[in-house]
Design an enzyme around this catalytic site. Structure first.
Site, PDB file in Angstrom:
ATOM      1  CB  THR A 165      -2.673   7.845   3.205  1.00  0.00           C
ATOM      2  OG1 THR A 165      -1.374   7.502   3.278  1.00  0.00           O
ATOM      3  CG2 THR A 165      -2.972   9.314   3.710  1.00  0.00           C
TER       4      THR A 165
ATOM      5  CE  LYS B 145      -6.005   2.570   7.061  1.00  0.00           C
ATOM      6  NZ  LYS B 145      -4.485   2.742   6.823  1.00  0.00           N
TER       7      LYS B 145
ATOM      8  NE  ARG C 298       0.321   8.119   5.302  1.00  0.00           N
ATOM      9  CZ  ARG C 298       0.626   7.169   6.327  1.00  0.00           C
ATOM     10  NH1 ARG C 298       1.529   7.366   6.940  1.00  0.00           N
ATOM     11  NH2 ARG C 298      -0.600   6.712   6.230  1.00  0.00           N
TER      12      ARG C 298
ATOM     13  CD  GLU D  59      -2.362   1.079   2.965  1.00  0.00           C
ATOM     14  OE1 GLU D  59      -2.761  -0.021   3.090  1.00  0.00           O
ATOM     15  OE2 GLU D  59      -2.781   2.069   3.060  1.00  0.00           O
TER      16      GLU D  59
HETATM   17  C1  3PG Z   1      -1.597   3.564   8.085  1.00  0.00           C
HETATM   18  O1  3PG Z   1      -1.113   4.471   7.451  1.00  0.00           O
HETATM   19  O2  3PG Z   1      -2.442   2.375   8.059  1.00  0.00           O
HETATM   20  C2  3PG Z   1      -0.431   3.373   8.854  1.00  0.00           C
HETATM   21  O3  3PG Z   1       0.506   4.412   9.400  1.00  0.00           O
HETATM   22  C3  3PG Z   1       0.566   2.189   9.842  1.00  0.00           C
HETATM   23  O4  3PG Z   1       0.748   2.639  11.291  1.00  0.00           O
HETATM   24  P1  3PG Z   1       2.220   2.278  11.735  1.00  0.00           P
HETATM   25  O5  3PG Z   1       2.689   2.530  11.963  1.00  0.00           O
HETATM   26  O6  3PG Z   1       1.796   1.839  13.552  1.00  0.00           O
HETATM   27  O7  3PG Z   1       2.389   0.390  10.874  1.00  0.00           O
END
Ligand code: 3PG
Length: 213
Positions: A70, A130, A46, A42
């Site tokens: 995102t 999600k 960002r 994924e």
């Molecule tokens: C996401 O966007 O799903 C998170 O940033 C993932 O979070 P993590 O860094 O705690 O794995």
């Protein structure tokens, strides 16, 4: 809707959530993940180069299932799909983005942490959403509580999922797959060496195999 994708998600088990600052990191990232048996990514919107990175990962490893993360608006969704993204992930529930992706026939995983969010997603025929940020919203306990009324609905938790707790998450039938950054943290490949990414991804896939075989 999207049943084939949901089956694929189940078989992937873990989807690495990736922040790429440089397009040239895309190919070695794709190779490292595929060598480790982690056949998905994924790539988050960002960074400005996210769409380019998606295309570069697919070019390097045509078998990898790359999605966009995102995604906050339709314009990003369009750019992701044009780059080859096979699925779209959003941190929250956007009616606009969900309807748009369904219109494009592209699987979409909106972030849903409340019964209201999940009801909206189910209303669109979505069966996996999600759950973010998982740790802060109560982790597995909350997912189990939500799964009780929403029979058959499943979750992809991200946010606080790690090598230490992913086995517990994956053992829950309401979890379709887990997402996380722990095997693809930028610090792991800052020097251009992706062997640590590969090693952590391999360890993570060992857990998937152990839990799901
Ligand atoms: C996401 O966007 O799903 C998170 O940033 C993932 O979070 P993590 O860094 O705690 O794995």
């Amino acid at each position: 809707m999207f049943e084939k994708f949901y089956e694929k998600l189940e078989s992937l088990g873990i989807v690495p959530v990736i922040v790429l600052e440089k397009v040239e990191d895309s190919a070695p990232m794709a190779h490292a993940l595929m060598h480790a048996g982690m056949r998905s990514a994924e790539v988050t919107f960002r960074t400005a180069c996210a769409a380019e990175c998606i295309a570069a990962m697919i070019e390097a490893e045509p078998e990898i299932c790359v999605g966009a993360g995102t995604v906050l608006n339709n314009e990003q969704a369009d750019r992701a799909v044009a780059a080859g993204a096979q699925f779209i992930v959003s941190p929250g529930y956007s009616e606009d983005v969900v309807a748009h992706c369904i219109g494009l026939n592209v699987p979409v995983l909106p972030g849903c942490v409340t019964p209201t969010d999940i009801t909206a997603a189910i209303g669109h025929g979505l069966h996996v959403t999600k759950f973010f940020p998982a740790a802060q919203y109560g982790g597995l306990d909350t997912i189990k509580a939500l799964a009780a009324p929403f029979v058959g609905h499943r979750f992809m938790p991200t946010g606080g999922v790690s090598a230490a707790n992913v086995e517990k998450y994956l053992s829950c039938p309401a979890i379709a797959a887990c997402g996380g950054t722990w095997m693809v943290k930028p610090a792991l490949f800052a020097d251009g060496d992706f062997s640590a990414v590969e090693a952590k991804a391999r360890e993570a896939m060992d857990i998937v195999r152990r839990v799901r075989s």
